[in-house]
Scaffold this active site. Sequence first.
Site, PDB file in Angstrom:
ATOM      1  N   SER A  86      12.636-129.014  -7.742  1.00 38.89           N
ATOM      2  CA  SER A  86      13.130-127.962  -8.631  1.00 38.89           C
ATOM      3  C   SER A  86      12.115-126.794  -8.835  1.00 38.89           C
ATOM      4  O   SER A  86      12.380-125.805  -9.558  1.00 38.89           O
ATOM      5  CB  SER A  86      13.461-128.479 -10.084  1.00 38.89           C
ATOM      6  OG  SER A  86      12.571-129.003 -10.712  1.00 38.89           O
ATOM      7  N   THR A 198      13.326-126.683 -13.380  1.00 39.57           N
ATOM      8  CA  THR A 198      12.611-126.196 -13.977  1.00 39.57           C
ATOM      9  C   THR A 198      11.537-126.490 -14.657  1.00 39.57           C
ATOM     10  O   THR A 198      11.363-127.653 -15.175  1.00 39.57           O
ATOM     11  CB  THR A 198      13.273-124.825 -14.471  1.00 39.57           C
ATOM     12  OG1 THR A 198      14.468-124.020 -13.963  1.00 39.57           O
ATOM     13  CG2 THR A 198      12.206-123.745 -15.230  1.00 39.57           C
ATOM     14  N   THR A 216      10.376-121.918 -11.179  1.00 41.30           N
ATOM     15  CA  THR A 216      11.257-122.556 -10.744  1.00 41.30           C
ATOM     16  C   THR A 216      11.776-122.305  -9.119  1.00 41.30           C
ATOM     17  O   THR A 216      11.522-121.214  -8.876  1.00 41.30           O
ATOM     18  CB  THR A 216      12.575-122.418 -11.719  1.00 41.30           C
ATOM     19  OG1 THR A 216      13.818-123.223 -11.231  1.00 41.30           O
ATOM     20  CG2 THR A 216      13.200-120.964 -11.685  1.00 41.30           C
ATOM     21  N   ARG A 226      19.945-114.403  -5.693  1.00 42.14           N
ATOM     22  CA  ARG A 226      20.230-114.719  -7.221  1.00 42.14           C
ATOM     23  C   ARG A 226      18.690-114.812  -7.942  1.00 42.14           C
ATOM     24  O   ARG A 226      17.871-115.524  -7.533  1.00 42.14           O
ATOM     25  CB  ARG A 226      21.185-116.009  -7.203  1.00 42.14           C
ATOM     26  CG  ARG A 226      21.400-116.525  -8.985  1.00 42.14           C
ATOM     27  CD  ARG A 226      20.244-117.247  -9.169  1.00 42.14           C
ATOM     28  NE  ARG A 226      20.839-117.868 -10.369  1.00 42.14           N
ATOM     29  CZ  ARG A 226      20.019-118.937 -11.071  1.00 42.14           C
ATOM     30  NH1 ARG A 226      18.853-119.126 -10.836  1.00 42.14           N
ATOM     31  NH2 ARG A 226      20.547-119.402 -12.349  1.00 42.14           N
ATOM     32  N   GLY A 228      17.408-116.172 -11.750  1.00 41.96           N
ATOM     33  CA  GLY A 228      17.782-116.777 -12.922  1.00 41.96           C
ATOM     34  C   GLY A 228      17.158-116.300 -14.174  1.00 41.96           C
ATOM     35  O   GLY A 228      16.439-115.090 -14.210  1.00 41.96           O
ATOM     36  N   ASP A 229      17.064-116.985 -15.111  1.00 46.30           N
ATOM     37  CA  ASP A 229      16.265-116.726 -16.203  1.00 46.30           C
ATOM     38  C   ASP A 229      14.696-116.817 -16.312  1.00 46.30           C
ATOM     39  O   ASP A 229      14.141-116.147 -17.189  1.00 46.30           O
ATOM     40  CB  ASP A 229      17.025-117.453 -17.468  1.00 46.30           C
ATOM     41  CG  ASP A 229      16.350-119.013 -17.407  1.00 46.30           C
ATOM     42  OD1 ASP A 229      16.411-119.610 -16.154  1.00 46.30           O
ATOM     43  OD2 ASP A 229      16.518-119.829 -18.228  1.00 46.30           O
ATOM     44  N   THR A 249      14.765-124.597 -19.670  1.00 53.49           N
ATOM     45  CA  THR A 249      15.075-124.853 -18.535  1.00 53.49           C
ATOM     46  C   THR A 249      16.756-125.181 -18.697  1.00 53.49           C
ATOM     47  O   THR A 249      17.341-125.193 -19.668  1.00 53.49           O
ATOM     48  CB  THR A 249      14.591-126.377 -18.046  1.00 53.49           C
ATOM     49  OG1 THR A 249      14.946-127.353 -19.161  1.00 53.49           O
ATOM     50  CG2 THR A 249      12.993-126.153 -18.088  1.00 53.49           C
ATOM     51  N   GLY A 250      17.347-125.195 -17.490  1.00 52.25           N
ATOM     52  CA  GLY A 250      18.749-125.510 -17.446  1.00 52.25           C
ATOM     53  C   GLY A 250      19.384-124.216 -16.816  1.00 52.25           C
ATOM     54  O   GLY A 250      19.000-123.483 -16.008  1.00 52.25           O
ATOM     55  N   GLY A 252      20.404-120.893 -16.244  1.00 50.25           N
ATOM     56  CA  GLY A 252      19.748-119.702 -16.458  1.00 50.25           C
ATOM     57  C   GLY A 252      20.788-118.468 -16.950  1.00 50.25           C
ATOM     58  O   GLY A 252      20.518-117.783 -17.728  1.00 50.25           O
TER      59      GLY A 252
HETATM   60  N1  GLY Z   1      16.658-122.121 -15.347  1.00 50.74           N
HETATM   61  C1  GLY Z   1      16.504-121.656 -14.109  1.00 50.74           C
HETATM   62  C2  GLY Z   1      17.461-120.963 -13.236  1.00 50.74           C
HETATM   63  O1  GLY Z   1      18.529-121.055 -13.737  1.00 50.74           O
HETATM   64  O2  GLY Z   1      17.154-120.483 -12.382  1.00 50.74           O
END
Ligand code: GLY
Length: 345
Positions: A86, A198, A216, A226, A228-229, A249-250, A252
């Site tokens: 991850s 992450t 991540t 893409r 993410g957060d 984490t999770g 995003g």
């Molecule tokens: N939290 C990691 C992602 O969504 O990329």
Amino acid sequence: MPDLSRREFLGAATGVAAGAMLGSPTVGHAAPAVHVRPPARPVAVGSANGLRGVELAGRLVREGMDTLDAAIEGVKLQELDPDDMSVGYGGLPNEAGVVQLDASCMHGPTRRAGAVGALEGIKTPSVVAKYVLLYTDHILLVGEGAKQFALSYGFLEENLLTEQSRERWLRWRANRGPDDDWLDVPETAQMGLRPTGTINLNVVSPKGELSSVTTTSGLAWKIPGRVGDSPIIGAGQYCDNDVGAAGSTGRGESNLKVCGAFLTVEHMRRGLAPTDACLETLRRVVATSEARLLDPRGRPQFQLSFYAVNKEGQFGAAALYPTRFAVFDGTAAAIRDAAHLFERS
Ligand code: GLY
């Protein structure tokens, strides 16, 4: 005001007066400062895959290392670990089979931030994010520009796709849908569950200095490009040296809509304990979730977790559904249960 020196107090008072005279809107809206007693020992908190990382970061801060340097040493353990699929090297790739990495960091004492998104070919995006923080007047570099920036500092370009990750990607591609041209590989198909993962790590030193980092490989099989957060300051992580640090984490996309790390720090600023701050942010996540992401009982069909530490060294974590987190409490590292909003059915 136990920790506010006379000079700081006079400085603050003068600033307010000057702001009032100039009619400055920013002074009127400045967040209230919080004055607290820092912890006796360093504390590091983060996602459960950061057990080794929080221990290393805590130990390094105890030996005198800067909190951001220590936090990055902690997450680098996962970035360089091919078995953590991850993060970093060995991370699961995007739809096209290319590993694209995201990372961001903040350094509380200097109030600086750095981040990279969709970075290819570099094993340690957290370190590249730190270089953005240290050596540029920018905060976020993405894609090819981020890679060229890293190469200019001597980072090595390497193939980040391990055999293990490529195998998982090939199986996903084969089983993607009934109407594609790839023959199914039924015996170990991983359909349905899209791995996310992450590492987030937040550190406070005995001087009350805070830093945070998140890194991540993002959502497995994502659309190329893409982001993410994790590389977004205020979403993947956030740190305010007066208050605390937090990260996530999770899923995003669900965090991006609430700027969850920033929101968690703001909840701590108004007095919530770290765990309660994380829970409050998760309630906002649920409230802002689209109907398609909720089950018939209104519960999210995804997981999202927050981790937080305040300037006093109090720490906590919470998630939508039961999960665990890693903490170094100044003495030892351990895995603990996070608070949660919903039970798994
Ligand atoms: N939290 C990691 C992602 O969504 O990329």
